[in-house]
Design a protein around this motif. Sequence first.
Motif, PDB file in Angstrom:
ATOM      1  N   ASN A  84       0.835  -1.201   0.000  1.00  0.00           N
ATOM      2  CA  ASN A  84       0.000   0.000   0.000  1.00  0.00           C
ATOM      3  C   ASN A  84       0.872   1.254   0.000  1.00  0.00           C
ATOM      4  O   ASN A  84       1.777   1.389   0.824  1.00  0.00           O
ATOM      5  CB  ASN A  84      -0.900  -0.017   1.244  1.00  0.00           C
ATOM      6  CG  ASN A  84      -1.976   1.041   1.202  1.00  0.00           C
ATOM      7  OD1 ASN A  84      -1.702   2.226   1.081  1.00  0.00           O
ATOM      8  ND2 ASN A  84      -3.219   0.612   1.307  1.00  0.00           N
ATOM      9  N   THR A 169      -0.825  -8.919   5.460  1.00  0.00           N
ATOM     10  CA  THR A 169      -2.092  -8.644   6.122  1.00  0.00           C
ATOM     11  C   THR A 169      -1.850  -8.506   7.614  1.00  0.00           C
ATOM     12  O   THR A 169      -0.896  -9.088   8.151  1.00  0.00           O
ATOM     13  CB  THR A 169      -3.106  -9.772   5.829  1.00  0.00           C
ATOM     14  OG1 THR A 169      -4.375  -9.455   6.383  1.00  0.00           O
ATOM     15  CG2 THR A 169      -2.643 -11.105   6.397  1.00  0.00           C
ATOM     16  N   SER A 170      -2.690  -7.747   8.288  1.00  0.00           N
ATOM     17  CA  SER A 170      -2.492  -7.490   9.717  1.00  0.00           C
ATOM     18  C   SER A 170      -2.602  -8.774  10.525  1.00  0.00           C
ATOM     19  O   SER A 170      -3.421  -9.651  10.220  1.00  0.00           O
ATOM     20  CB  SER A 170      -3.518  -6.480  10.227  1.00  0.00           C
ATOM     21  OG  SER A 170      -3.227  -5.195   9.759  1.00  0.00           O
ATOM     22  N   SER A 212      -2.555  -3.212  -4.068  1.00  0.00           N
ATOM     23  CA  SER A 212      -2.049  -3.788  -2.820  1.00  0.00           C
ATOM     24  C   SER A 212      -3.144  -4.523  -2.055  1.00  0.00           C
ATOM     25  O   SER A 212      -2.858  -5.278  -1.123  1.00  0.00           O
ATOM     26  CB  SER A 212      -1.473  -2.672  -1.931  1.00  0.00           C
ATOM     27  OG  SER A 212      -2.452  -1.657  -1.692  1.00  0.00           O
ATOM     28  N   PHE A 213      -4.385  -4.301  -2.406  1.00  0.00           N
ATOM     29  CA  PHE A 213      -5.560  -4.933  -1.807  1.00  0.00           C
ATOM     30  C   PHE A 213      -5.904  -6.130  -2.684  1.00  0.00           C
ATOM     31  O   PHE A 213      -6.074  -5.982  -3.886  1.00  0.00           O
ATOM     32  CB  PHE A 213      -6.681  -3.886  -1.787  1.00  0.00           C
ATOM     33  CG  PHE A 213      -7.996  -4.317  -1.214  1.00  0.00           C
ATOM     34  CD1 PHE A 213      -8.115  -5.374  -0.329  1.00  0.00           C
ATOM     35  CD2 PHE A 213      -9.149  -3.622  -1.553  1.00  0.00           C
ATOM     36  CE1 PHE A 213      -9.347  -5.739   0.203  1.00  0.00           C
ATOM     37  CE2 PHE A 213     -10.387  -3.962  -1.022  1.00  0.00           C
ATOM     38  CZ  PHE A 213     -10.479  -5.032  -0.147  1.00  0.00           C
ATOM     39  N   ASP A 214      -6.017  -7.342  -2.121  1.00  0.00           N
ATOM     40  CA  ASP A 214      -6.133  -8.511  -2.993  1.00  0.00           C
ATOM     41  C   ASP A 214      -7.367  -8.465  -3.882  1.00  0.00           C
ATOM     42  O   ASP A 214      -7.365  -8.991  -5.000  1.00  0.00           O
ATOM     43  CB  ASP A 214      -6.049  -9.822  -2.195  1.00  0.00           C
ATOM     44  CG  ASP A 214      -7.258 -10.066  -1.311  1.00  0.00           C
ATOM     45  OD1 ASP A 214      -7.970  -9.113  -0.966  1.00  0.00           O
ATOM     46  OD2 ASP A 214      -7.480 -11.234  -0.953  1.00  0.00           O
ATOM     47  N   ALA A 285     -15.830  -7.054   1.192  1.00  0.00           N
ATOM     48  CA  ALA A 285     -15.343  -6.263   2.335  1.00  0.00           C
ATOM     49  C   ALA A 285     -16.380  -6.235   3.444  1.00  0.00           C
ATOM     50  O   ALA A 285     -16.062  -6.492   4.594  1.00  0.00           O
ATOM     51  CB  ALA A 285     -14.938  -4.849   1.952  1.00  0.00           C
ATOM     52  N   THR A 312      -7.804 -12.880   2.745  1.00  0.00           N
ATOM     53  CA  THR A 312      -6.525 -12.869   2.045  1.00  0.00           C
ATOM     54  C   THR A 312      -5.958 -14.274   1.957  1.00  0.00           C
ATOM     55  O   THR A 312      -5.327 -14.645   0.964  1.00  0.00           O
ATOM     56  CB  THR A 312      -5.541 -11.945   2.780  1.00  0.00           C
ATOM     57  OG1 THR A 312      -6.131 -10.658   2.945  1.00  0.00           O
ATOM     58  CG2 THR A 312      -4.243 -11.804   2.017  1.00  0.00           C
ATOM     59  N   LYS A 417     -12.160  -5.708  10.631  1.00  0.00           N
ATOM     60  CA  LYS A 417     -12.215  -5.422   9.201  1.00  0.00           C
ATOM     61  C   LYS A 417     -12.736  -4.002   9.031  1.00  0.00           C
ATOM     62  O   LYS A 417     -13.830  -3.678   9.477  1.00  0.00           O
ATOM     63  CB  LYS A 417     -13.158  -6.398   8.486  1.00  0.00           C
ATOM     64  CG  LYS A 417     -12.511  -7.656   7.893  1.00  0.00           C
ATOM     65  CD  LYS A 417     -11.722  -7.336   6.650  1.00  0.00           C
ATOM     66  CE  LYS A 417     -11.270  -8.604   5.928  1.00  0.00           C
ATOM     67  NZ  LYS A 417     -12.313  -9.166   5.088  1.00  0.00           N
ATOM     68  N   GLU A 421     -10.080  -3.985   4.663  1.00  0.00           N
ATOM     69  CA  GLU A 421      -8.741  -4.407   5.058  1.00  0.00           C
ATOM     70  C   GLU A 421      -8.767  -4.977   6.477  1.00  0.00           C
ATOM     71  O   GLU A 421      -9.502  -4.503   7.336  1.00  0.00           O
ATOM     72  CB  GLU A 421      -7.780  -3.211   5.021  1.00  0.00           C
ATOM     73  CG  GLU A 421      -7.656  -2.550   3.665  1.00  0.00           C
ATOM     74  CD  GLU A 421      -6.592  -3.191   2.804  1.00  0.00           C
ATOM     75  OE1 GLU A 421      -6.059  -4.246   3.198  1.00  0.00           O
ATOM     76  OE2 GLU A 421      -6.283  -2.627   1.742  1.00  0.00           O
ATOM     77  N   LYS A 422      -7.924  -5.986   6.718  1.00  0.00           N
ATOM     78  CA  LYS A 422      -7.740  -6.469   8.072  1.00  0.00           C
ATOM     79  C   LYS A 422      -6.922  -5.459   8.865  1.00  0.00           C
ATOM     80  O   LYS A 422      -5.906  -4.950   8.386  1.00  0.00           O
ATOM     81  CB  LYS A 422      -7.021  -7.820   8.063  1.00  0.00           C
ATOM     82  CG  LYS A 422      -7.901  -8.995   7.691  1.00  0.00           C
ATOM     83  CD  LYS A 422      -7.112 -10.284   7.831  1.00  0.00           C
ATOM     84  CE  LYS A 422      -7.957 -11.500   7.516  1.00  0.00           C
ATOM     85  NZ  LYS A 422      -7.183 -12.753   7.631  1.00  0.00           N
ATOM     86  N   GLU A 481      -1.074   3.507   7.780  1.00  0.00           N
ATOM     87  CA  GLU A 481      -1.795   3.591   6.525  1.00  0.00           C
ATOM     88  C   GLU A 481      -3.146   4.254   6.758  1.00  0.00           C
ATOM     89  O   GLU A 481      -3.700   4.207   7.851  1.00  0.00           O
ATOM     90  CB  GLU A 481      -2.013   2.208   5.915  1.00  0.00           C
ATOM     91  CG  GLU A 481      -0.767   1.532   5.439  1.00  0.00           C
ATOM     92  CD  GLU A 481      -0.231   0.516   6.420  1.00  0.00           C
ATOM     93  OE1 GLU A 481       0.164  -0.563   5.991  1.00  0.00           O
ATOM     94  OE2 GLU A 481      -0.225   0.802   7.639  1.00  0.00           O
TER      95      GLU A 481
END
Length: 522
Positions: A84, A169-170, A212-214, A285, A312, A417, A421-422, A481
Amino acid sequence: MIRFEESLRQSAERDPERVALVCRGERTSYAELAGEVERCAAQLVAEAGFARGERCVLFLENRLETAVGLFGTLRAGGVFSVINPTTKADKLAYILNNCEASVLVTQASLLAVARAALAEAPGVRRLIVVDAESAADAIGWTAFMAGQAPLLAAAPRGIDIDLAMLVYTSGSTGRPKGVMMTHRNVLFAATSVSSYLQMRGEDVVLSVLPLSFDYGLYQLLMCVLRGATLVLEKSFAFPQKILPMLASEGVTGFPLVPTMAALIVQLRNFDPAWAAGVRFVTNTAAALPPAHIARLQSLFGQARLYSMYGQTESKRCTWLPPEQLARRPDSVGIAIPGTEVWVADDEGRAVGANVVGELVVRGGHVMLGYWRDAEATDRALRPGRYPGERVLHTGDLFRMDEEGYCYFVGRKDDILKSRGEKVSPKEIENVLYAMEGVREAAVVGIPDELLGHALKAILVPAEGVQLEAREVIAHCQGRLEDFMVPRLIEFRASLPKTATGKIRRAGLQAEAEGRGSADEEA
């Protein structure tokens, strides 16, 4: 099975003049994209000494060079990771060191962050800047691509079970985890998803989602697999600029997230001509509110609307056939083609209809594991139904109705979430604790129809310190981010704790969701 970069070669051979990518006003055909990728791969090997299995990190916005770089990395036999562009230097350095990257590709606007990260990542051998002239510590993209290295041999540099990409991923520890996906994983997922979307070479997909986001990355991968066209934009910040492109570019596929849907349904001057050619609209999402589903169906009258759920660790898990939307608007559907899902108890045994348990996923799209993290891998991948296999335990609570349709209930762990994004509360808390005057901090997620969770930071200031919410947000914006910056700030005199002095984060989360008091045992 083929390595995934072979799908680009096949699409280029099948229809070389078809436009593969439209980006920043530039149109690139499949023949041109394949040629750029071949040159990139050859230069990676010759100029950067790139060996099979090495990692190339792409710290870039949505642009042509990102696509060339990731396919060039695969063609050179390597592993790519798209990061990202709002990632800060310390986290980028961690990723570079964690995956032991050999090459970092970035752009001029991100060069200061990249250089700060490289100062802490001595293993990176080459820095490439896609839109600047060569510097003392970097080579410009034009100079890099203009090298005289001979093209690589036609045969792939590896086989389909090789690692293809790492998606960071987080994690619950506050450090990102690298999800390992092989060529076989990527091809399986792209084939399965594009099959139920009924994608074909004539399709034109408009994506504003970051690579960067799957979810955004797979728009590119699926278009290349099917030989379709991807119109790649940087963001959806200006809908009045993006939406007319649906008509001007002849768009047939439009991937959304709930925040985008909310902007679209509120527009008063939405032109029906924009949506006339759109054949499918997808959402993931978080589930769309029923009112937004109805409005989107009205605006995109010719399109099939797909609600989906994914992770992910397996890309996509479930999809809801569009004809089921009216009957089950809150369902995320059934297993994607060629896979299985079920709801399990704590011992991994399948539970009955409408019993809440953990969603388990089985199929060729399940990750190889987490990069250099055997403990986390063993928690997520556990023995399956047959000797030797491992299945993905998602950490998400679901129920499944009598007909096999799945419904998301919540998370088992601390991971939230937000905006698709996680998010690790601990990672945000670490940043908050670095702010002078913060004594205690906890981050929770407020349920939100559009975001999934709106992030809230609950802080206890040090004695005698007066903190302002705007100062806290600015502190986070400089270190996290965008999607990880809390939207809400609350100050308290104290936080609830266990008998051993640990902050009751689970209790605070339950309170945020209206499920009880933070002071209750959790």
